[in-house]
Design an enzyme around this catalytic site. Structure first.
Site, PDB file in Angstrom:
ATOM      1  N   GLY A  12       0.929  -1.267   0.105  1.00 41.23           N
ATOM      2  CA  GLY A  12       0.013   0.039  -0.154  1.00 41.23           C
ATOM      3  C   GLY A  12       0.812   1.293  -0.064  1.00 41.23           C
ATOM      4  O   GLY A  12       2.203   1.124  -0.460  1.00 41.23           O
ATOM      5  N   CYS A  13       0.461   2.394   0.322  1.00 43.07           N
ATOM      6  CA  CYS A  13       0.868   3.596   0.430  1.00 43.07           C
ATOM      7  C   CYS A  13       2.280   3.755   1.179  1.00 43.07           C
ATOM      8  O   CYS A  13       2.402   3.067   2.111  1.00 43.07           O
ATOM      9  CB  CYS A  13       0.096   4.498   1.193  1.00 43.07           C
ATOM     10  SG  CYS A  13       0.919   6.358   1.282  1.00 43.07           S
ATOM     11  N   PHE A  14       3.493   3.975   0.213  1.00 46.18           N
ATOM     12  CA  PHE A  14       4.866   3.885   0.944  1.00 46.18           C
ATOM     13  C   PHE A  14       4.920   4.405   2.358  1.00 46.18           C
ATOM     14  O   PHE A  14       5.908   4.386   2.951  1.00 46.18           O
ATOM     15  CB  PHE A  14       5.740   3.884   0.000  1.00 46.18           C
ATOM     16  CG  PHE A  14       5.975   5.141  -1.043  1.00 46.18           C
ATOM     17  CD1 PHE A  14       4.941   6.238  -0.622  1.00 46.18           C
ATOM     18  CD2 PHE A  14       6.206   5.035  -2.231  1.00 46.18           C
ATOM     19  CE1 PHE A  14       5.182   7.417  -1.467  1.00 46.18           C
ATOM     20  CE2 PHE A  14       6.478   5.793  -3.303  1.00 46.18           C
ATOM     21  CZ  PHE A  14       5.701   7.292  -2.918  1.00 46.18           C
TER      22      PHE A  14
END
Length: 164
Positions: A12-14
């Site tokens: 997902g979002c880093f």
């Protein structure tokens, strides 16, 4: 001096992944970027097929690849395809980018273990992808939640107890 190793994960979002991994014992450095996609020099605005990933530099005498995977499976939902929190699309897939057959074997074993525990309501859909090139993200994405403590993240420890 100890030799360091690198691990490449996407969940997902880093931003949120980086923030949680940076505090782990044995983790010496983190960098967010793009991995597993179609173009060279990807950017936040154009990274077809790339996952938002994280490069983790770690000290193998202090932590192991297996321990990193254990934590990875506790801080994101590995049972959703191309989705974490409000983020949708292949950029947000759950993936382990293995660098050799040992890492691939450990990843398969960890997925089997996580599935056997039945802690998650669904089965793990994390993909195993061979490591290609990790492209660091733009400077404004590095250490994002350090600079923006109230910034968006969908990552948190879902389980305190390790799988291993």
């Amino acid at each position: 001096m100890e030799d360091y190793k690198k691990a490449y994960l996407a969940g997902g979002c880093f931003w949120g992944m980086e923030e949680l991994f940076r505090a782990r014992p044995g983790v010496k450095d983190t960098e967010v970027g793009y991995i597993g996609g179609e173009n060279e020099n990807p950017t936040y605005r154009y990274h077809p097929g790339h996952a938002e990933g994280i490069e983790i530099t770690y000290a193998p005498l202090e932590t192991s690849f297996r321990e990193l995977l254990d934590y990875f499976f506790r801080i994101h939902d590995p049972t959703t395809v191309d989705k974490q929190g409000n983020d949708l699309g292949s950029s947000y897939r759950s993936a382990i980018f293995f660098q050799n057959e040992v890492e691939k074997k450990e990843a398969v074993e960890m997925i089997t273990l996580v599935d056997r525990t039945n802690r998650w309501k669904g089965r793990v859909v994390t993909t195993l992808e061979p490591y290609t090139t990790f492209w660091p993200a733009e400077p404004e994405h590095q250490d994002y939640l350090v600079r923006n403590p109230n910034g968006y993240t969908c990552h948190f420890e879902r389980f305190k107890e390790p799988f291993i």
